[in-house]
Scaffold this active site. Structure first.
Site, short mmCIF file in Angstrom:
data_model
loop_
_atom_site.label_atom_id
_atom_site.label_comp_id
_atom_site.label_asym_id
_atom_site.label_seq_id
_atom_site.Cartn_x
_atom_site.Cartn_y
_atom_site.Cartn_z
N GLY A 182 -4.45 -2.40 11.78
CA GLY A 182 -5.89 -2.48 12.00
C GLY A 182 -6.47 -1.09 12.06
O GLY A 182 -6.03 -0.19 11.32
N LYS A 238 -10.92 -6.35 9.63
CA LYS A 238 -9.71 -5.99 10.38
C LYS A 238 -9.51 -6.94 11.57
O LYS A 238 -8.37 -7.32 11.88
CB LYS A 238 -9.80 -4.54 10.87
CG LYS A 238 -9.64 -3.52 9.75
CD LYS A 238 -8.23 -3.56 9.22
CE LYS A 238 -7.97 -2.52 8.16
NZ LYS A 238 -6.64 -2.68 7.55
N TRP A 279 -21.33 17.53 8.29
CA TRP A 279 -22.22 16.39 8.52
C TRP A 279 -22.31 16.03 9.99
O TRP A 279 -21.32 16.05 10.72
CB TRP A 279 -21.72 15.18 7.76
CG TRP A 279 -21.87 15.31 6.27
CD1 TRP A 279 -22.42 16.36 5.59
CD2 TRP A 279 -21.45 14.36 5.29
NE1 TRP A 279 -22.36 16.11 4.24
CE2 TRP A 279 -21.78 14.91 4.03
CE3 TRP A 279 -20.83 13.11 5.36
CZ2 TRP A 279 -21.52 14.23 2.85
CZ3 TRP A 279 -20.57 12.44 4.18
CH2 TRP A 279 -20.92 13.00 2.94
N GLY A 338 0.82 -1.21 0.00
CA GLY A 338 0.00 0.00 0.00
C GLY A 338 0.85 1.26 0.00
O GLY A 338 0.47 2.27 0.57
N ASN A 374 -7.74 7.89 14.03
CA ASN A 374 -7.98 8.59 12.75
C ASN A 374 -6.71 9.30 12.32
O ASN A 374 -6.13 10.05 13.11
CB ASN A 374 -9.08 9.65 12.93
CG ASN A 374 -10.37 9.04 13.41
OD1 ASN A 374 -10.98 8.23 12.74
ND2 ASN A 374 -10.77 9.42 14.61
N HIS A 397 -12.46 10.80 4.66
CA HIS A 397 -12.58 10.88 6.12
C HIS A 397 -12.82 12.33 6.50
O HIS A 397 -12.68 13.24 5.70
CB HIS A 397 -11.28 10.40 6.77
CG HIS A 397 -11.12 8.91 6.74
ND1 HIS A 397 -10.08 8.30 6.10
CD2 HIS A 397 -11.87 7.93 7.29
CE1 HIS A 397 -10.20 6.98 6.25
NE2 HIS A 397 -11.26 6.73 6.96
N ARG A 443 -0.10 -1.89 -7.65
CA ARG A 443 -1.35 -2.65 -7.66
C ARG A 443 -1.66 -3.23 -9.05
O ARG A 443 -2.26 -4.30 -9.16
CB ARG A 443 -2.47 -1.70 -7.23
CG ARG A 443 -3.80 -2.34 -7.07
CD ARG A 443 -4.83 -1.24 -6.89
NE ARG A 443 -6.08 -1.79 -6.47
CZ ARG A 443 -6.85 -1.25 -5.54
NH1 ARG A 443 -6.50 -0.17 -4.91
NH2 ARG A 443 -7.99 -1.80 -5.24
N TYR A 476 -15.99 -3.54 7.60
CA TYR A 476 -14.57 -3.16 7.65
C TYR A 476 -13.93 -3.65 8.95
O TYR A 476 -12.85 -4.25 8.96
CB TYR A 476 -14.50 -1.63 7.55
CG TYR A 476 -13.14 -1.00 7.72
CD1 TYR A 476 -12.18 -1.07 6.71
CD2 TYR A 476 -12.83 -0.27 8.86
CE1 TYR A 476 -10.95 -0.44 6.84
CE2 TYR A 476 -11.60 0.35 9.01
CZ TYR A 476 -10.67 0.27 8.00
OH TYR A 476 -9.45 0.89 8.14
N1 LIG Z 1 -6.64 6.70 7.15
C1 LIG Z 1 -6.95 6.49 8.40
O1 LIG Z 1 -7.48 7.36 9.10
C2 LIG Z 1 -6.68 5.14 9.03
C3 LIG Z 1 -7.05 4.98 10.37
C4 LIG Z 1 -6.84 3.76 10.97
C5 LIG Z 1 -6.24 2.75 10.26
N2 LIG Z 1 -5.89 2.92 8.97
C6 LIG Z 1 -5.28 1.79 8.27
O2 LIG Z 1 -4.04 2.17 7.71
C7 LIG Z 1 -3.85 1.47 6.49
C8 LIG Z 1 -3.57 2.44 5.35
O3 LIG Z 1 -4.63 3.36 5.23
P1 LIG Z 1 -4.52 4.65 4.28
O4 LIG Z 1 -5.28 5.72 4.95
O5 LIG Z 1 -3.12 4.86 3.88
O6 LIG Z 1 -5.39 4.18 3.03
P2 LIG Z 1 -5.23 4.63 1.50
O7 LIG Z 1 -4.61 5.97 1.39
O8 LIG Z 1 -6.56 4.38 0.87
O9 LIG Z 1 -4.18 3.58 0.94
C9 LIG Z 1 -4.49 2.23 0.82
C10 LIG Z 1 -3.48 1.59 -0.09
O10 LIG Z 1 -3.86 0.23 -0.25
C11 LIG Z 1 -3.74 -0.09 -1.61
N3 LIG Z 1 -4.67 -1.15 -1.97
C12 LIG Z 1 -5.99 -1.22 -1.68
N4 LIG Z 1 -6.51 -2.33 -2.23
C13 LIG Z 1 -5.50 -2.96 -2.88
C14 LIG Z 1 -5.40 -4.13 -3.64
N5 LIG Z 1 -6.47 -4.91 -3.85
N6 LIG Z 1 -4.20 -4.46 -4.16
C15 LIG Z 1 -3.11 -3.68 -3.97
N7 LIG Z 1 -3.13 -2.56 -3.25
C16 LIG Z 1 -4.32 -2.20 -2.71
C17 LIG Z 1 -4.08 1.18 -2.36
O11 LIG Z 1 -3.52 1.09 -3.65
P3 LIG Z 1 -3.84 2.18 -4.81
O12 LIG Z 1 -3.15 3.42 -4.37
O13 LIG Z 1 -3.25 1.59 -6.01
O14 LIG Z 1 -5.33 2.29 -4.82
C18 LIG Z 1 -3.40 2.21 -1.48
O15 LIG Z 1 -2.05 2.34 -1.83
C19 LIG Z 1 -5.09 0.62 6.28
O16 LIG Z 1 -4.87 -0.67 6.76
C20 LIG Z 1 -6.12 1.29 7.12
O17 LIG Z 1 -7.08 0.38 7.55
C21 LIG Z 1 -6.08 4.10 8.33
#
Ligand SMILES: NC(=O)c1ccc[n+]([C@@H]2O[C@H](COP(=O)([O-])OP(=O)(O)OC[C@H]3O[C@@H](n4cnc5c(N)ncnc54)[C@H](OP(=O)(O)O)[C@@H]3O)[C@@H](O)[C@H]2O)c1
Length: 318
Positions: free
Chosen positions: A112, A146, A208, A17, A171, A185, A42, A142
């Site tokens: 997670g 997780k 919202w 990711g 967050n 978000h 990806r 979701y």
């Molecule tokens: N953002 C938050 O507030 C938050 C809070 C708590 C936990 N988290 C956790 O932190 C982690 C990262 O979150 P983030 O905010 O960085 O999310 P994000 O910006 O949406 O990034 C997710 C990444 O996962 C990749 N991905 C998704 N599906 C895929 C697939 N099928 N095959 C290959 N790559 C895939 C996406 O690739 P593409 O770029 O190519 O789409 C992207 O690079 C996640 O596990 C999330 O649950 C996030």
């Protein structure tokens, strides 16, 4: 809290990711370590595709894995794309964790989320409250996915002795956030809405929900720093929360974001939109005992996030 020094130096480190908000922050942070960063696009390896994941792992054989790939989104995305959120997140966790095991990776960190805790668990949320009550319905698919990932890491540790650990971030916000008008978000959504309102000279911005929920926000580069710290220092089956230990009401938070963006109009609340969990603050006692604390203030983090938003959107700063 189990503490075990783990040497990252000289290792091949796969960030799953890497184009996402957290993955990119991890890549920035790992650039300061003496490691070989491994990533794969990806388009080359869809992590939901078991055969593609197994094949790539057998060739790349990363020694260390940060599993930061996931289908992620705000309350609307979580509530409407329920099948995609459960399928993709279970598939990604199952494929990457099993491939790491088969290829004898030395260590894996599963990311997670604070959504895994019961909706009405006592605040601040302690790690041992997982699976003690019903989840918030809007993001249950979701959260279940997780929890499956967490339980996989735990099971591989107990059955195979794998050094797989799980962390629960609060967050997050910062450069690389998703600014989609419907699917983002709260931080990204507010930055965008206040920015557009400022440019349009709007007199009112609708936020919202009721504005009463309290939320905790962590700057994503702090999150990446915490992940690297825990990768090096922590080994155990227990979950580790990653947060700041402080929360803020959405009403107050909206005023802070508006101030940083420079929006001077009114803020009103659309109470027909769902609020989600009333309060979400992580207990960071375990994290502190392991020697880590966030260093970026909310104001500084938001200023950097807004600067990154403007740079990405190539919009004029005013
Ligand atoms: N953002 C938050 O507030 C938050 C809070 C708590 C936990 N988290 C956790 O932190 C982690 C990262 O979150 P983030 O905010 O960085 O999310 P994000 O910006 O949406 O990034 C997710 C990444 O996962 C990749 N991905 C998704 N599906 C895929 C697939 N099928 N095959 C290959 N790559 C895939 C996406 O690739 P593409 O770029 O190519 O789409 C992207 O690079 C996640 O596990 C999330 O649950 C996030």
């Amino acid at each position: 809290m189990a503490s075990a020094p783990f040497e990252l130096k000289g290792k091949s480190v796969y960030v799953a990711g890497h184009r996402g908000m957290v993955g990119a922050a991890l890549a920035r942070r790992l650039a300061r370590e003496d490691v070989k960063l491994v990533t794969v696009d990806r388009r080359e390896v869809d992590l939901c595709n078991q055969a593609a994941v197994f094949d790539w792992f057998a060739r790349a054989r990363p020694q260390v894995i940060f599993l930061a790939a996931a289908k992620v989104g705000g309350i609307v995305a979580n509530n409407t794309l329920r099948a995609e959120f459960i399928y993709d997140n279970i598939a990604i966790a199952a494929n990457v964790i099993q491939a790491a095991h088969v290829n004898r990776a030395e260590k894996l960190m599963f990311l997670g989320s604070s959504c895994i805790y019961p909706k009405l668990a006592p605040q601040p949320l302690r790690e041992d409250t997982v699976l003690t009550g019903p989840l918030e319905p809007t993001n249950e698919p979701y959260a279940i996915a997780k929890i499956a990932g967490i339980k996989m890491a735990e099971a591989y540790r107990s059955q195979y002795g794998s050094d797989f650990i799980s962390v629960m971030p609060t967050n997050l916000y910062g450069p690389g956030d998703n600014y989609h008008p419907e699917l983002s978000h709260v931080v990204a959504a507010l930055i965008r809405r206040f920015h557009e309102a400022k440019l349009a000279g709007a007199k009112n911005v609708v936020v919202w929900g009721t504005g009463t929920p309290r939320r905790e926000f962590l700057y994503v580069d702090d999150m990446a720093d915490a992940c690297v710290h825990l990768m090096k220092t922590y080994s155990g089956a227990d979950l580790i929360n990653i947060g700041t230990g402080e929360d803020i009401a959405i009403t107050e938070f909206a005023r802070v974001v508006a101030g940083i963006v420079g929006y001077r109009g009114e803020i009103s609340y659309d109470t027909s939109r769902p609020d989600g969990t009333p309060r979400k603050l992580l207990d960071i006692g375990r994290l502190e005992k392991l020697g880590w604390r966030a260093t970026t203030s909310l104001e500084d983090g938001l200023k950097r996030a807004y600067a990154a938003y403007q740079a990405a959107a190539s919009v004029p700063a005013q």
